[in-house]
Design an enzyme around this catalytic site. Sequence first.
Site, PDB file in Angstrom:
ATOM      1  N   ASN A   1      57.006  16.808  19.695  1.00 15.20           N
ATOM      2  CA  ASN A   1      58.111  15.977  19.214  1.00 15.20           C
ATOM      3  C   ASN A   1      58.973  16.705  18.193  1.00 15.20           C
ATOM      4  O   ASN A   1      60.102  17.099  18.503  1.00 15.20           O
ATOM      5  CB  ASN A   1      57.553  14.671  18.647  1.00 15.20           C
ATOM      6  N   ASP A   2      58.444  16.922  17.007  1.00 16.85           N
ATOM      7  CA  ASP A   2      59.284  17.504  15.962  1.00 16.85           C
ATOM      8  C   ASP A   2      59.802  18.899  16.324  1.00 16.85           C
ATOM      9  O   ASP A   2      60.905  19.258  15.939  1.00 16.85           O
ATOM     10  CB  ASP A   2      58.510  17.557  14.639  1.00 16.85           C
ATOM     11  N   VAL A   3      59.030  19.650  17.075  1.00 11.77           N
ATOM     12  CA  VAL A   3      59.443  21.023  17.389  1.00 11.77           C
ATOM     13  C   VAL A   3      60.569  21.079  18.422  1.00 11.77           C
ATOM     14  O   VAL A   3      61.062  22.150  18.746  1.00 11.77           O
ATOM     15  CB  VAL A   3      58.263  21.899  17.873  1.00 11.77           C
ATOM     16  N   ILE A   4      60.961  19.914  18.973  1.00 12.25           N
ATOM     17  CA  ILE A   4      62.083  19.896  19.913  1.00 12.25           C
ATOM     18  C   ILE A   4      63.201  18.998  19.410  1.00 12.25           C
ATOM     19  O   ILE A   4      64.134  18.678  20.136  1.00 12.25           O
ATOM     20  CB  ILE A   4      61.642  19.404  21.309  1.00 12.25           C
TER      21      ILE A   4
ATOM     22  N   ALA B   1      56.574  14.151  11.399  1.00 16.14           N
ATOM     23  CA  ALA B   1      57.475  14.186  10.258  1.00 16.14           C
ATOM     24  C   ALA B   1      58.044  12.802   9.966  1.00 16.14           C
ATOM     25  O   ALA B   1      58.731  12.597   8.980  1.00 16.14           O
ATOM     26  CB  ALA B   1      58.600  15.176  10.490  1.00 16.14           C
TER      27      ALA B   1
END
Lengths: 461, 97
Positions: free
Chosen positions: A387-390, A428
């Site tokens: 999720n956060d890394v994209i 996050a």
Amino acid sequence: MNTIIELSYILAAALFILGLKYMSSPASARKGNLMAAVAMFIAIVVTLLDRQIISYTWIIVGIILGSIIGATSARMVKMTAMPQMVGIFNGFGGGASALVAIAEFFKLSQNSNLPMDSSITIILGVIIGGVTFTGSFIAFGKLEGFISGSPVTFPLQNVVSALILIVMLVLSVYIIGWEANWLFFYIIIGLSLLYGVLFVIPIGGADMPVVISLLNSFSGLAACAAGFVVKNDILIIAGSLVGAAGLILTQIMCKAMNRSLANVLFSAFGTGDMAAGGTTAAGDKSVHSIDNEEAAMVMGYAQSAIIVPGYGMAAAQAQHAVRELTELLQGRGVDVKFAIHPVAGRMPGHMNVLLAEANVPYNLLYDMDDINPEFAHTDVVLVIGANDVINPAARNDTTSPIYGMPILDVDKARNVIIVKRSLNPGFAGIDNELFYNPKTLMYFGSAKEKIQELVSEVKKL
Amino acid sequence: MPEGLLMSITVFVLAMFVGFEVITKVPPTLHTPLMSGANAISGIAIIGALLVTGRGNQYIDLIVGVVAVVFATINVVGGFLVTDRMLHMFKKKTTEK
């Protein structure tokens, strides 16, 4: 005899360095590990031949017991549980170093006059080793799920931690400068164990790659300190190699999240209260959700596909299903690649190990910098539990807490399929605008089931 | 400063540099095995544990020492075995493909 022992230690040191060097390529890495193990064996055998050692019974008991525990856990552990395994082994290493320092303190302080260099290194060994010991157990508990994976905070946490550090410092100065007070020494042991707990408990699950790397470094430095204590260079050499390795990994992980080490350690990131900046009201936005058949059509008729695995894949143990899907798609002529974000998962390289376990060839795995230019001309990206890394907010939204973090440019591909349980924000705690992008197809469900269903649908095409 | 300590600090500083040099080159694919391999190496504290236990002159040495030996052995044996298990998986693919 002493010369032989010294020479053997040098040989062991050289083998440790060579072993680590061989670890830098997949083809020779196994040999590297073996060399390091041989080095350890040599070091242990020559130490046992040392004339300082007069009684063997308890040593043998200890080694047998430790070997049984170590070997069984190494054989039984599942690949998905690897981060906590590494974590707990770290803790034992740190604990051993602390104990060595403690034993030396008792021995030296009996004739009341503790030389200053010994007292400094003993205290360093106890503190670093003690923090590593309990810190690793907390990390283990968080990864295993005994302790909440989200940051655990309480009022004045940083103040309490700072106080503990100050008390430890004052007592240490007293022991070093004035007298080897046993009570003070016990308090230092206790406080360093307590500090290890307080140090790791406010850190959230997705920041674990940083913590595990840092604890790894600490366990090396603790061994170093033990080396200074027992005045043995092989401990210092091996310990500093590990210390350096851990520091490098820590640095890489922090860089991959665009956060400083201090920020990771002290900000209790992911508690949600800092999310305000990046959140936009999601109410008026709609998502496009798809079923198995549609997903299979998009994947099966693509020419190129990139799979982005995240912690969700590890948690659901979906790696074998992912491999099956990969082979199926390759059989249909789809060019399949994997994009691995440096902090995907719970420890450095976590995704690579899981995919290797599932027999995905490692030449299909690409690092962030290598794969990012390719998204723009890729038909479909399949995101599994990341999720956060994209999240494009890291690129576009200066108010977002993750702004500036390097991400995978998934939004540049023609289609994006995201396998996810719900629309809940990631670690996050911020919303992901990619979910509402018109070219994004949400494929709701647990990673393992969804990929298995996708496999059977693609077979029907 | 005692000469022995000075020597040890020299060794420490140089070994740190060697570590940085050797390890910066490891590709991300191998980060986990590197970490668990390095972790096994930090079990070198076992040498200290052996020296403490083996001098056998004190009850306290024996108790603290044996626990240290057990801890360090878990770290060493478990660490190297688990790393080997992981690397074995990486190796399989090169031969198959």
